[in-house]
Design a protein around this motif. Structure first.
Motif, PDB file in Angstrom:
ATOM      1  N   ASN A   1       0.821  -1.225   0.000  1.00 54.75           N
ATOM      2  CA  ASN A   1       0.000   0.000   0.000  1.00 54.75           C
ATOM      3  C   ASN A   1       0.852   1.271   0.000  1.00 54.75           C
ATOM      4  O   ASN A   1       0.589   2.212   0.744  1.00 54.75           O
ATOM      5  N   ASN A   2       1.841   1.259  -0.885  1.00 53.86           N
ATOM      6  CA  ASN A   2       2.675   2.456  -0.995  1.00 53.86           C
ATOM      7  C   ASN A   2       3.258   2.583  -2.400  1.00 53.86           C
ATOM      8  O   ASN A   2       3.089   1.705  -3.250  1.00 53.86           O
ATOM      9  N   VAL A   3       3.906   3.707  -2.636  1.00 54.09           N
ATOM     10  CA  VAL A   3       4.553   3.994  -3.919  1.00 54.09           C
ATOM     11  C   VAL A   3       6.023   4.296  -3.652  1.00 54.09           C
ATOM     12  O   VAL A   3       6.346   5.131  -2.794  1.00 54.09           O
TER      13      VAL A   3
ATOM     14  N   ASN B   1      12.301   7.855  -1.764  1.00 57.46           N
ATOM     15  CA  ASN B   1      11.140   8.073  -0.897  1.00 57.46           C
ATOM     16  C   ASN B   1      10.145   6.933  -1.037  1.00 57.46           C
ATOM     17  O   ASN B   1      10.070   6.287  -2.086  1.00 57.46           O
ATOM     18  N   THR B   2       9.380   6.705   0.021  1.00 59.26           N
ATOM     19  CA  THR B   2       8.271   5.757  -0.007  1.00 59.26           C
ATOM     20  C   THR B   2       7.036   6.493   0.477  1.00 59.26           C
ATOM     21  O   THR B   2       7.033   7.065   1.579  1.00 59.26           O
ATOM     22  N   ILE B   3       6.002   6.498  -0.355  1.00 54.80           N
ATOM     23  CA  ILE B   3       4.807   7.306  -0.097  1.00 54.80           C
ATOM     24  C   ILE B   3       3.618   6.394   0.181  1.00 54.80           C
ATOM     25  O   ILE B   3       3.257   5.560  -0.651  1.00 54.80           O
ATOM     26  N   ARG B   4       3.013   6.555   1.333  1.00 55.72           N
ATOM     27  CA  ARG B   4       1.858   5.740   1.725  1.00 55.72           C
ATOM     28  C   ARG B   4       0.624   6.177   0.953  1.00 55.72           C
ATOM     29  O   ARG B   4       0.318   7.374   0.864  1.00 55.72           O
ATOM     30  N   VAL B   5      -0.116   5.181   0.409  1.00 55.81           N
ATOM     31  CA  VAL B   5      -1.357   5.493  -0.299  1.00 55.81           C
ATOM     32  C   VAL B   5      -2.481   4.617   0.269  1.00 55.81           C
ATOM     33  O   VAL B   5      -2.407   4.162   1.405  1.00 55.81           O
ATOM     34  N   GLY B   6      -3.532   4.365  -0.521  1.00 53.16           N
ATOM     35  CA  GLY B   6      -4.650   3.562  -0.046  1.00 53.16           C
ATOM     36  C   GLY B   6      -4.421   2.069  -0.175  1.00 53.16           C
ATOM     37  O   GLY B   6      -3.310   1.604  -0.455  1.00 53.16           O
ATOM     38  N   LYS B   7      -5.503   1.301  -0.010  1.00 52.45           N
ATOM     39  CA  LYS B   7      -5.419  -0.165   0.001  1.00 52.45           C
ATOM     40  C   LYS B   7      -5.371  -0.744  -1.419  1.00 52.45           C
ATOM     41  O   LYS B   7      -6.154  -0.377  -2.271  1.00 52.45           O
ATOM     42  N   LYS B   8      -4.412  -1.626  -1.636  1.00 51.28           N
ATOM     43  CA  LYS B   8      -4.210  -2.314  -2.919  1.00 51.28           C
ATOM     44  C   LYS B   8      -4.163  -1.341  -4.099  1.00 51.28           C
ATOM     45  O   LYS B   8      -4.976  -1.411  -5.024  1.00 51.28           O
ATOM     46  N   PRO B   9      -3.182  -0.448  -4.097  1.00 46.94           N
ATOM     47  CA  PRO B   9      -3.054   0.478  -5.227  1.00 46.94           C
ATOM     48  C   PRO B   9      -2.747  -0.285  -6.508  1.00 46.94           C
ATOM     49  O   PRO B   9      -2.064  -1.310  -6.496  1.00 46.94           O
ATOM     50  N   PHE B  10      -3.264   0.233  -7.626  1.00 48.88           N
ATOM     51  CA  PHE B  10      -3.086  -0.488  -8.885  1.00 48.88           C
ATOM     52  C   PHE B  10      -2.673   0.483  -9.986  1.00 48.88           C
ATOM     53  O   PHE B  10      -1.797   1.308  -9.788  1.00 48.88           O
ATOM     54  N   THR B  11      -3.304   0.434 -11.137  1.00 47.70           N
ATOM     55  CA  THR B  11      -2.845   1.181 -12.308  1.00 47.70           C
ATOM     56  C   THR B  11      -3.032   2.684 -12.119  1.00 47.70           C
ATOM     57  O   THR B  11      -4.122   3.146 -11.806  1.00 47.70           O
ATOM     58  N   SER B  12      -1.952   3.436 -12.373  1.00 49.01           N
ATOM     59  CA  SER B  12      -1.902   4.860 -12.040  1.00 49.01           C
ATOM     60  C   SER B  12      -1.271   5.638 -13.188  1.00 49.01           C
ATOM     61  O   SER B  12      -0.763   5.053 -14.143  1.00 49.01           O
ATOM     62  N   SER B  13      -1.285   6.975 -13.093  1.00 46.12           N
ATOM     63  CA  SER B  13      -0.662   7.757 -14.170  1.00 46.12           C
ATOM     64  C   SER B  13      -0.298   9.171 -13.713  1.00 46.12           C
ATOM     65  O   SER B  13      -0.889   9.724 -12.782  1.00 46.12           O
ATOM     66  N   PHE B  14       0.713   9.728 -14.420  1.00 45.91           N
ATOM     67  CA  PHE B  14       1.169  11.101 -14.208  1.00 45.91           C
ATOM     68  C   PHE B  14       0.283  12.093 -14.968  1.00 45.91           C
ATOM     69  O   PHE B  14      -0.308  11.750 -16.003  1.00 45.91           O
TER      70      PHE B  14
ATOM     71  N   TYR C   1       0.714  12.592  -9.518  1.00 48.65           N
ATOM     72  CA  TYR C   1       0.560  11.179  -9.883  1.00 48.65           C
ATOM     73  C   TYR C   1      -0.707  10.682  -9.218  1.00 48.65           C
ATOM     74  O   TYR C   1      -0.862  10.789  -7.993  1.00 48.65           O
ATOM     75  N   TYR C   2      -1.627  10.152 -10.047  1.00 52.76           N
ATOM     76  CA  TYR C   2      -2.924   9.695  -9.553  1.00 52.76           C
ATOM     77  C   TYR C   2      -2.902   8.173  -9.403  1.00 52.76           C
ATOM     78  O   TYR C   2      -2.637   7.454 -10.371  1.00 52.76           O
ATOM     79  N   VAL C   3      -3.185   7.706  -8.176  1.00 49.75           N
ATOM     80  CA  VAL C   3      -3.084   6.289  -7.843  1.00 49.75           C
ATOM     81  C   VAL C   3      -4.471   5.741  -7.513  1.00 49.75           C
ATOM     82  O   VAL C   3      -5.136   6.229  -6.589  1.00 49.75           O
ATOM     83  N   SER C   4      -4.903   4.718  -8.259  1.00 51.82           N
ATOM     84  CA  SER C   4      -6.185   4.072  -7.959  1.00 51.82           C
ATOM     85  C   SER C   4      -5.972   3.031  -6.867  1.00 51.82           C
ATOM     86  O   SER C   4      -5.082   2.187  -6.967  1.00 51.82           O
ATOM     87  N   ASN C   5      -6.759   3.103  -5.818  1.00 48.91           N
ATOM     88  CA  ASN C   5      -6.651   2.159  -4.696  1.00 48.91           C
ATOM     89  C   ASN C   5      -7.751   1.116  -4.828  1.00 48.91           C
ATOM     90  O   ASN C   5      -8.883   1.296  -4.365  1.00 48.91           O
ATOM     91  N   SER C   6      -7.417   0.002  -5.516  1.00 49.99           N
ATOM     92  CA  SER C   6      -8.433  -0.970  -5.931  1.00 49.99           C
ATOM     93  C   SER C   6      -9.058  -1.744  -4.778  1.00 49.99           C
ATOM     94  O   SER C   6     -10.117  -2.349  -4.934  1.00 49.99           O
TER      95      SER C   6
END
Length: 340
Positions: free
Chosen positions: A100-102, A114-127, A134-139
């Motif tokens: 659950n990080n990037v 760096n390690t950036i905490r995001v939501g649960k089960k992040p998946f396909t994302s884009s700049f 950077y937009y991260v989908s938390n599937s």
């Protein structure tokens, strides 16, 4: 000076290898050993390096295309899936669905900074096109994390539908399209405010979205209803629903934007949609469970990995016929084009 070769690289999930195909001969000329479950690629614009996530580990392989060897292995988070180079190619971001990080990699020295905490089960994302966000989908939930790339932090968490599978930024950088696999909708986020401005009803189990080269249309693969929803960007309404094959997973526009090739992962076909009419003009029989293909830059050939058949089908675009079936490793996932 020797002529550059046109090559296709294929990630083979279950044989822990990358197959290298020569486009001129359509033969495998090299097999690169990597770590467990190689999945997603990101290539530098000069085609010298490939970054590859190994989703069965916590590693990213850096491949030299001149040597066809792994020159560096980078430790990131658990189960790295998606990987992207920012537009300036100074930064590589790795989406780790198991932790659950990037992970942020400095592309100059290939070290994690760096390690950036995001939501649960992040998946396909884009700049965004300017590389600032950077937009991260938390599937595993119902949110999208917005990362400020320079500040190395999530600046906004946007609530969307259930199980968002992807966050696709439009080509002008103004909107983000998020297919919500669990609620049969697409959320449209306005980048300027990071708020959802529209929720669009589509087919069942939408999984992937692609924006047309002219930024006028968004195609959504609905894997549960065997169709593709076409969204008009100007009003964010579905203007057409196109029946395709079984379990459409993803798709790809031809370089000229005139056609859209849909891989029907639940079966063994590729549907060819003519963008001008939004109608299927051809259904091409390929191998079992086709996944993420790639066109050659001239748009003459399309290489589609068949994950259930351990092959790659080579489609001649002019005739929409398979001209070659190439044996590769086990469970091939994705293809990328390299010229070197």
């Amino acid at each position: 000076m020797p002529r550059k070769r046109k090559l296709i690289y294929i990630s083979n999930l279950c044989s822990n290898t990358v197959s290298v195909i020569n486009v001129k001969t359509n033969k495998v000329i090299d097999t690169i050993k990597v770590r467990r479950k190689p999945f997603d690629f990101a290539e530098t614009s000069d085609n010298k390096l490939i970054y590859l996530t190994n989703s069965g580990t916590n590693k990213v392989s850096v491949i030299s295309t001149f040597r066809n060897k792994v020159i560096k292995t980078i430790t990131v988070g658990k189960k790295p899936d998606d990987i992207d180079l920012d537009p300036s190619e100074k930064t590589v971001l790795v989406v780790n669905s198991g932790s659950n990080n990037v992970s942020k990699i400095n592309a100059k020295n290939n070290k994690v900074t760096n390690t950036i905490r995001v939501g649960k089960k992040p998946f396909t994302s884009s700049f965004t096109p300017n590389g600032k966000f950077y937009y991260v989908s938390n599937s595993g939930g119902n949110t999208v994390s917005v990362i400020d790339v320079r500040r190395n932090k999530v600046v906004k968490t946007v609530r969307v539908g259930k199980n968002p599978f992807q966050a696709r930024v439009s080509r002008d950088g103004k909107l983000v399209y998020v297919p919500n696999n669990g609620s049969n909708t697409v959320s449209v986020i306005k980048v300027a405010t990071n708020k959802v401005i529209k929720t669009i009803k589509v087919g069942k189990k939408p999984s992937r979205s692609f924006v047309s080269p002219d930024n006028k249309l968004v195609y959504i693969s609905n894997s549960g209803s065997n169709n593709v929803s076409v969204i008009c960007v100007s009003n964010n309404k579905v203007i057409k629903t196109i029946p395709v094959g079984k379990g459409p997973f993803t798709g790809m526009f031809t370089p000229d934007g005139k056609f859209y090739y849909v891989s029907n992962a639940g079966g063994c076909t590729v549907s060819v949609i003519k963008v001008a009419t939004n109608k299927v003009i051809k259904t091409i029989r390929v191998g079992r469970n086709p996944l993420i293909g790639r066109f050659t830059p001239d748009g003459k050939l399309y290489y589609i990995p068949n994950s259930g058949g351990n092959t790659v089908s080579v489609i001649k675009v002019a005739t929409n016929k398979v001209i070659k079936t190439i044996k590769v490793g086990k469970n091939p996932q994705q293809a990328i084009f390299i010229m070197r």
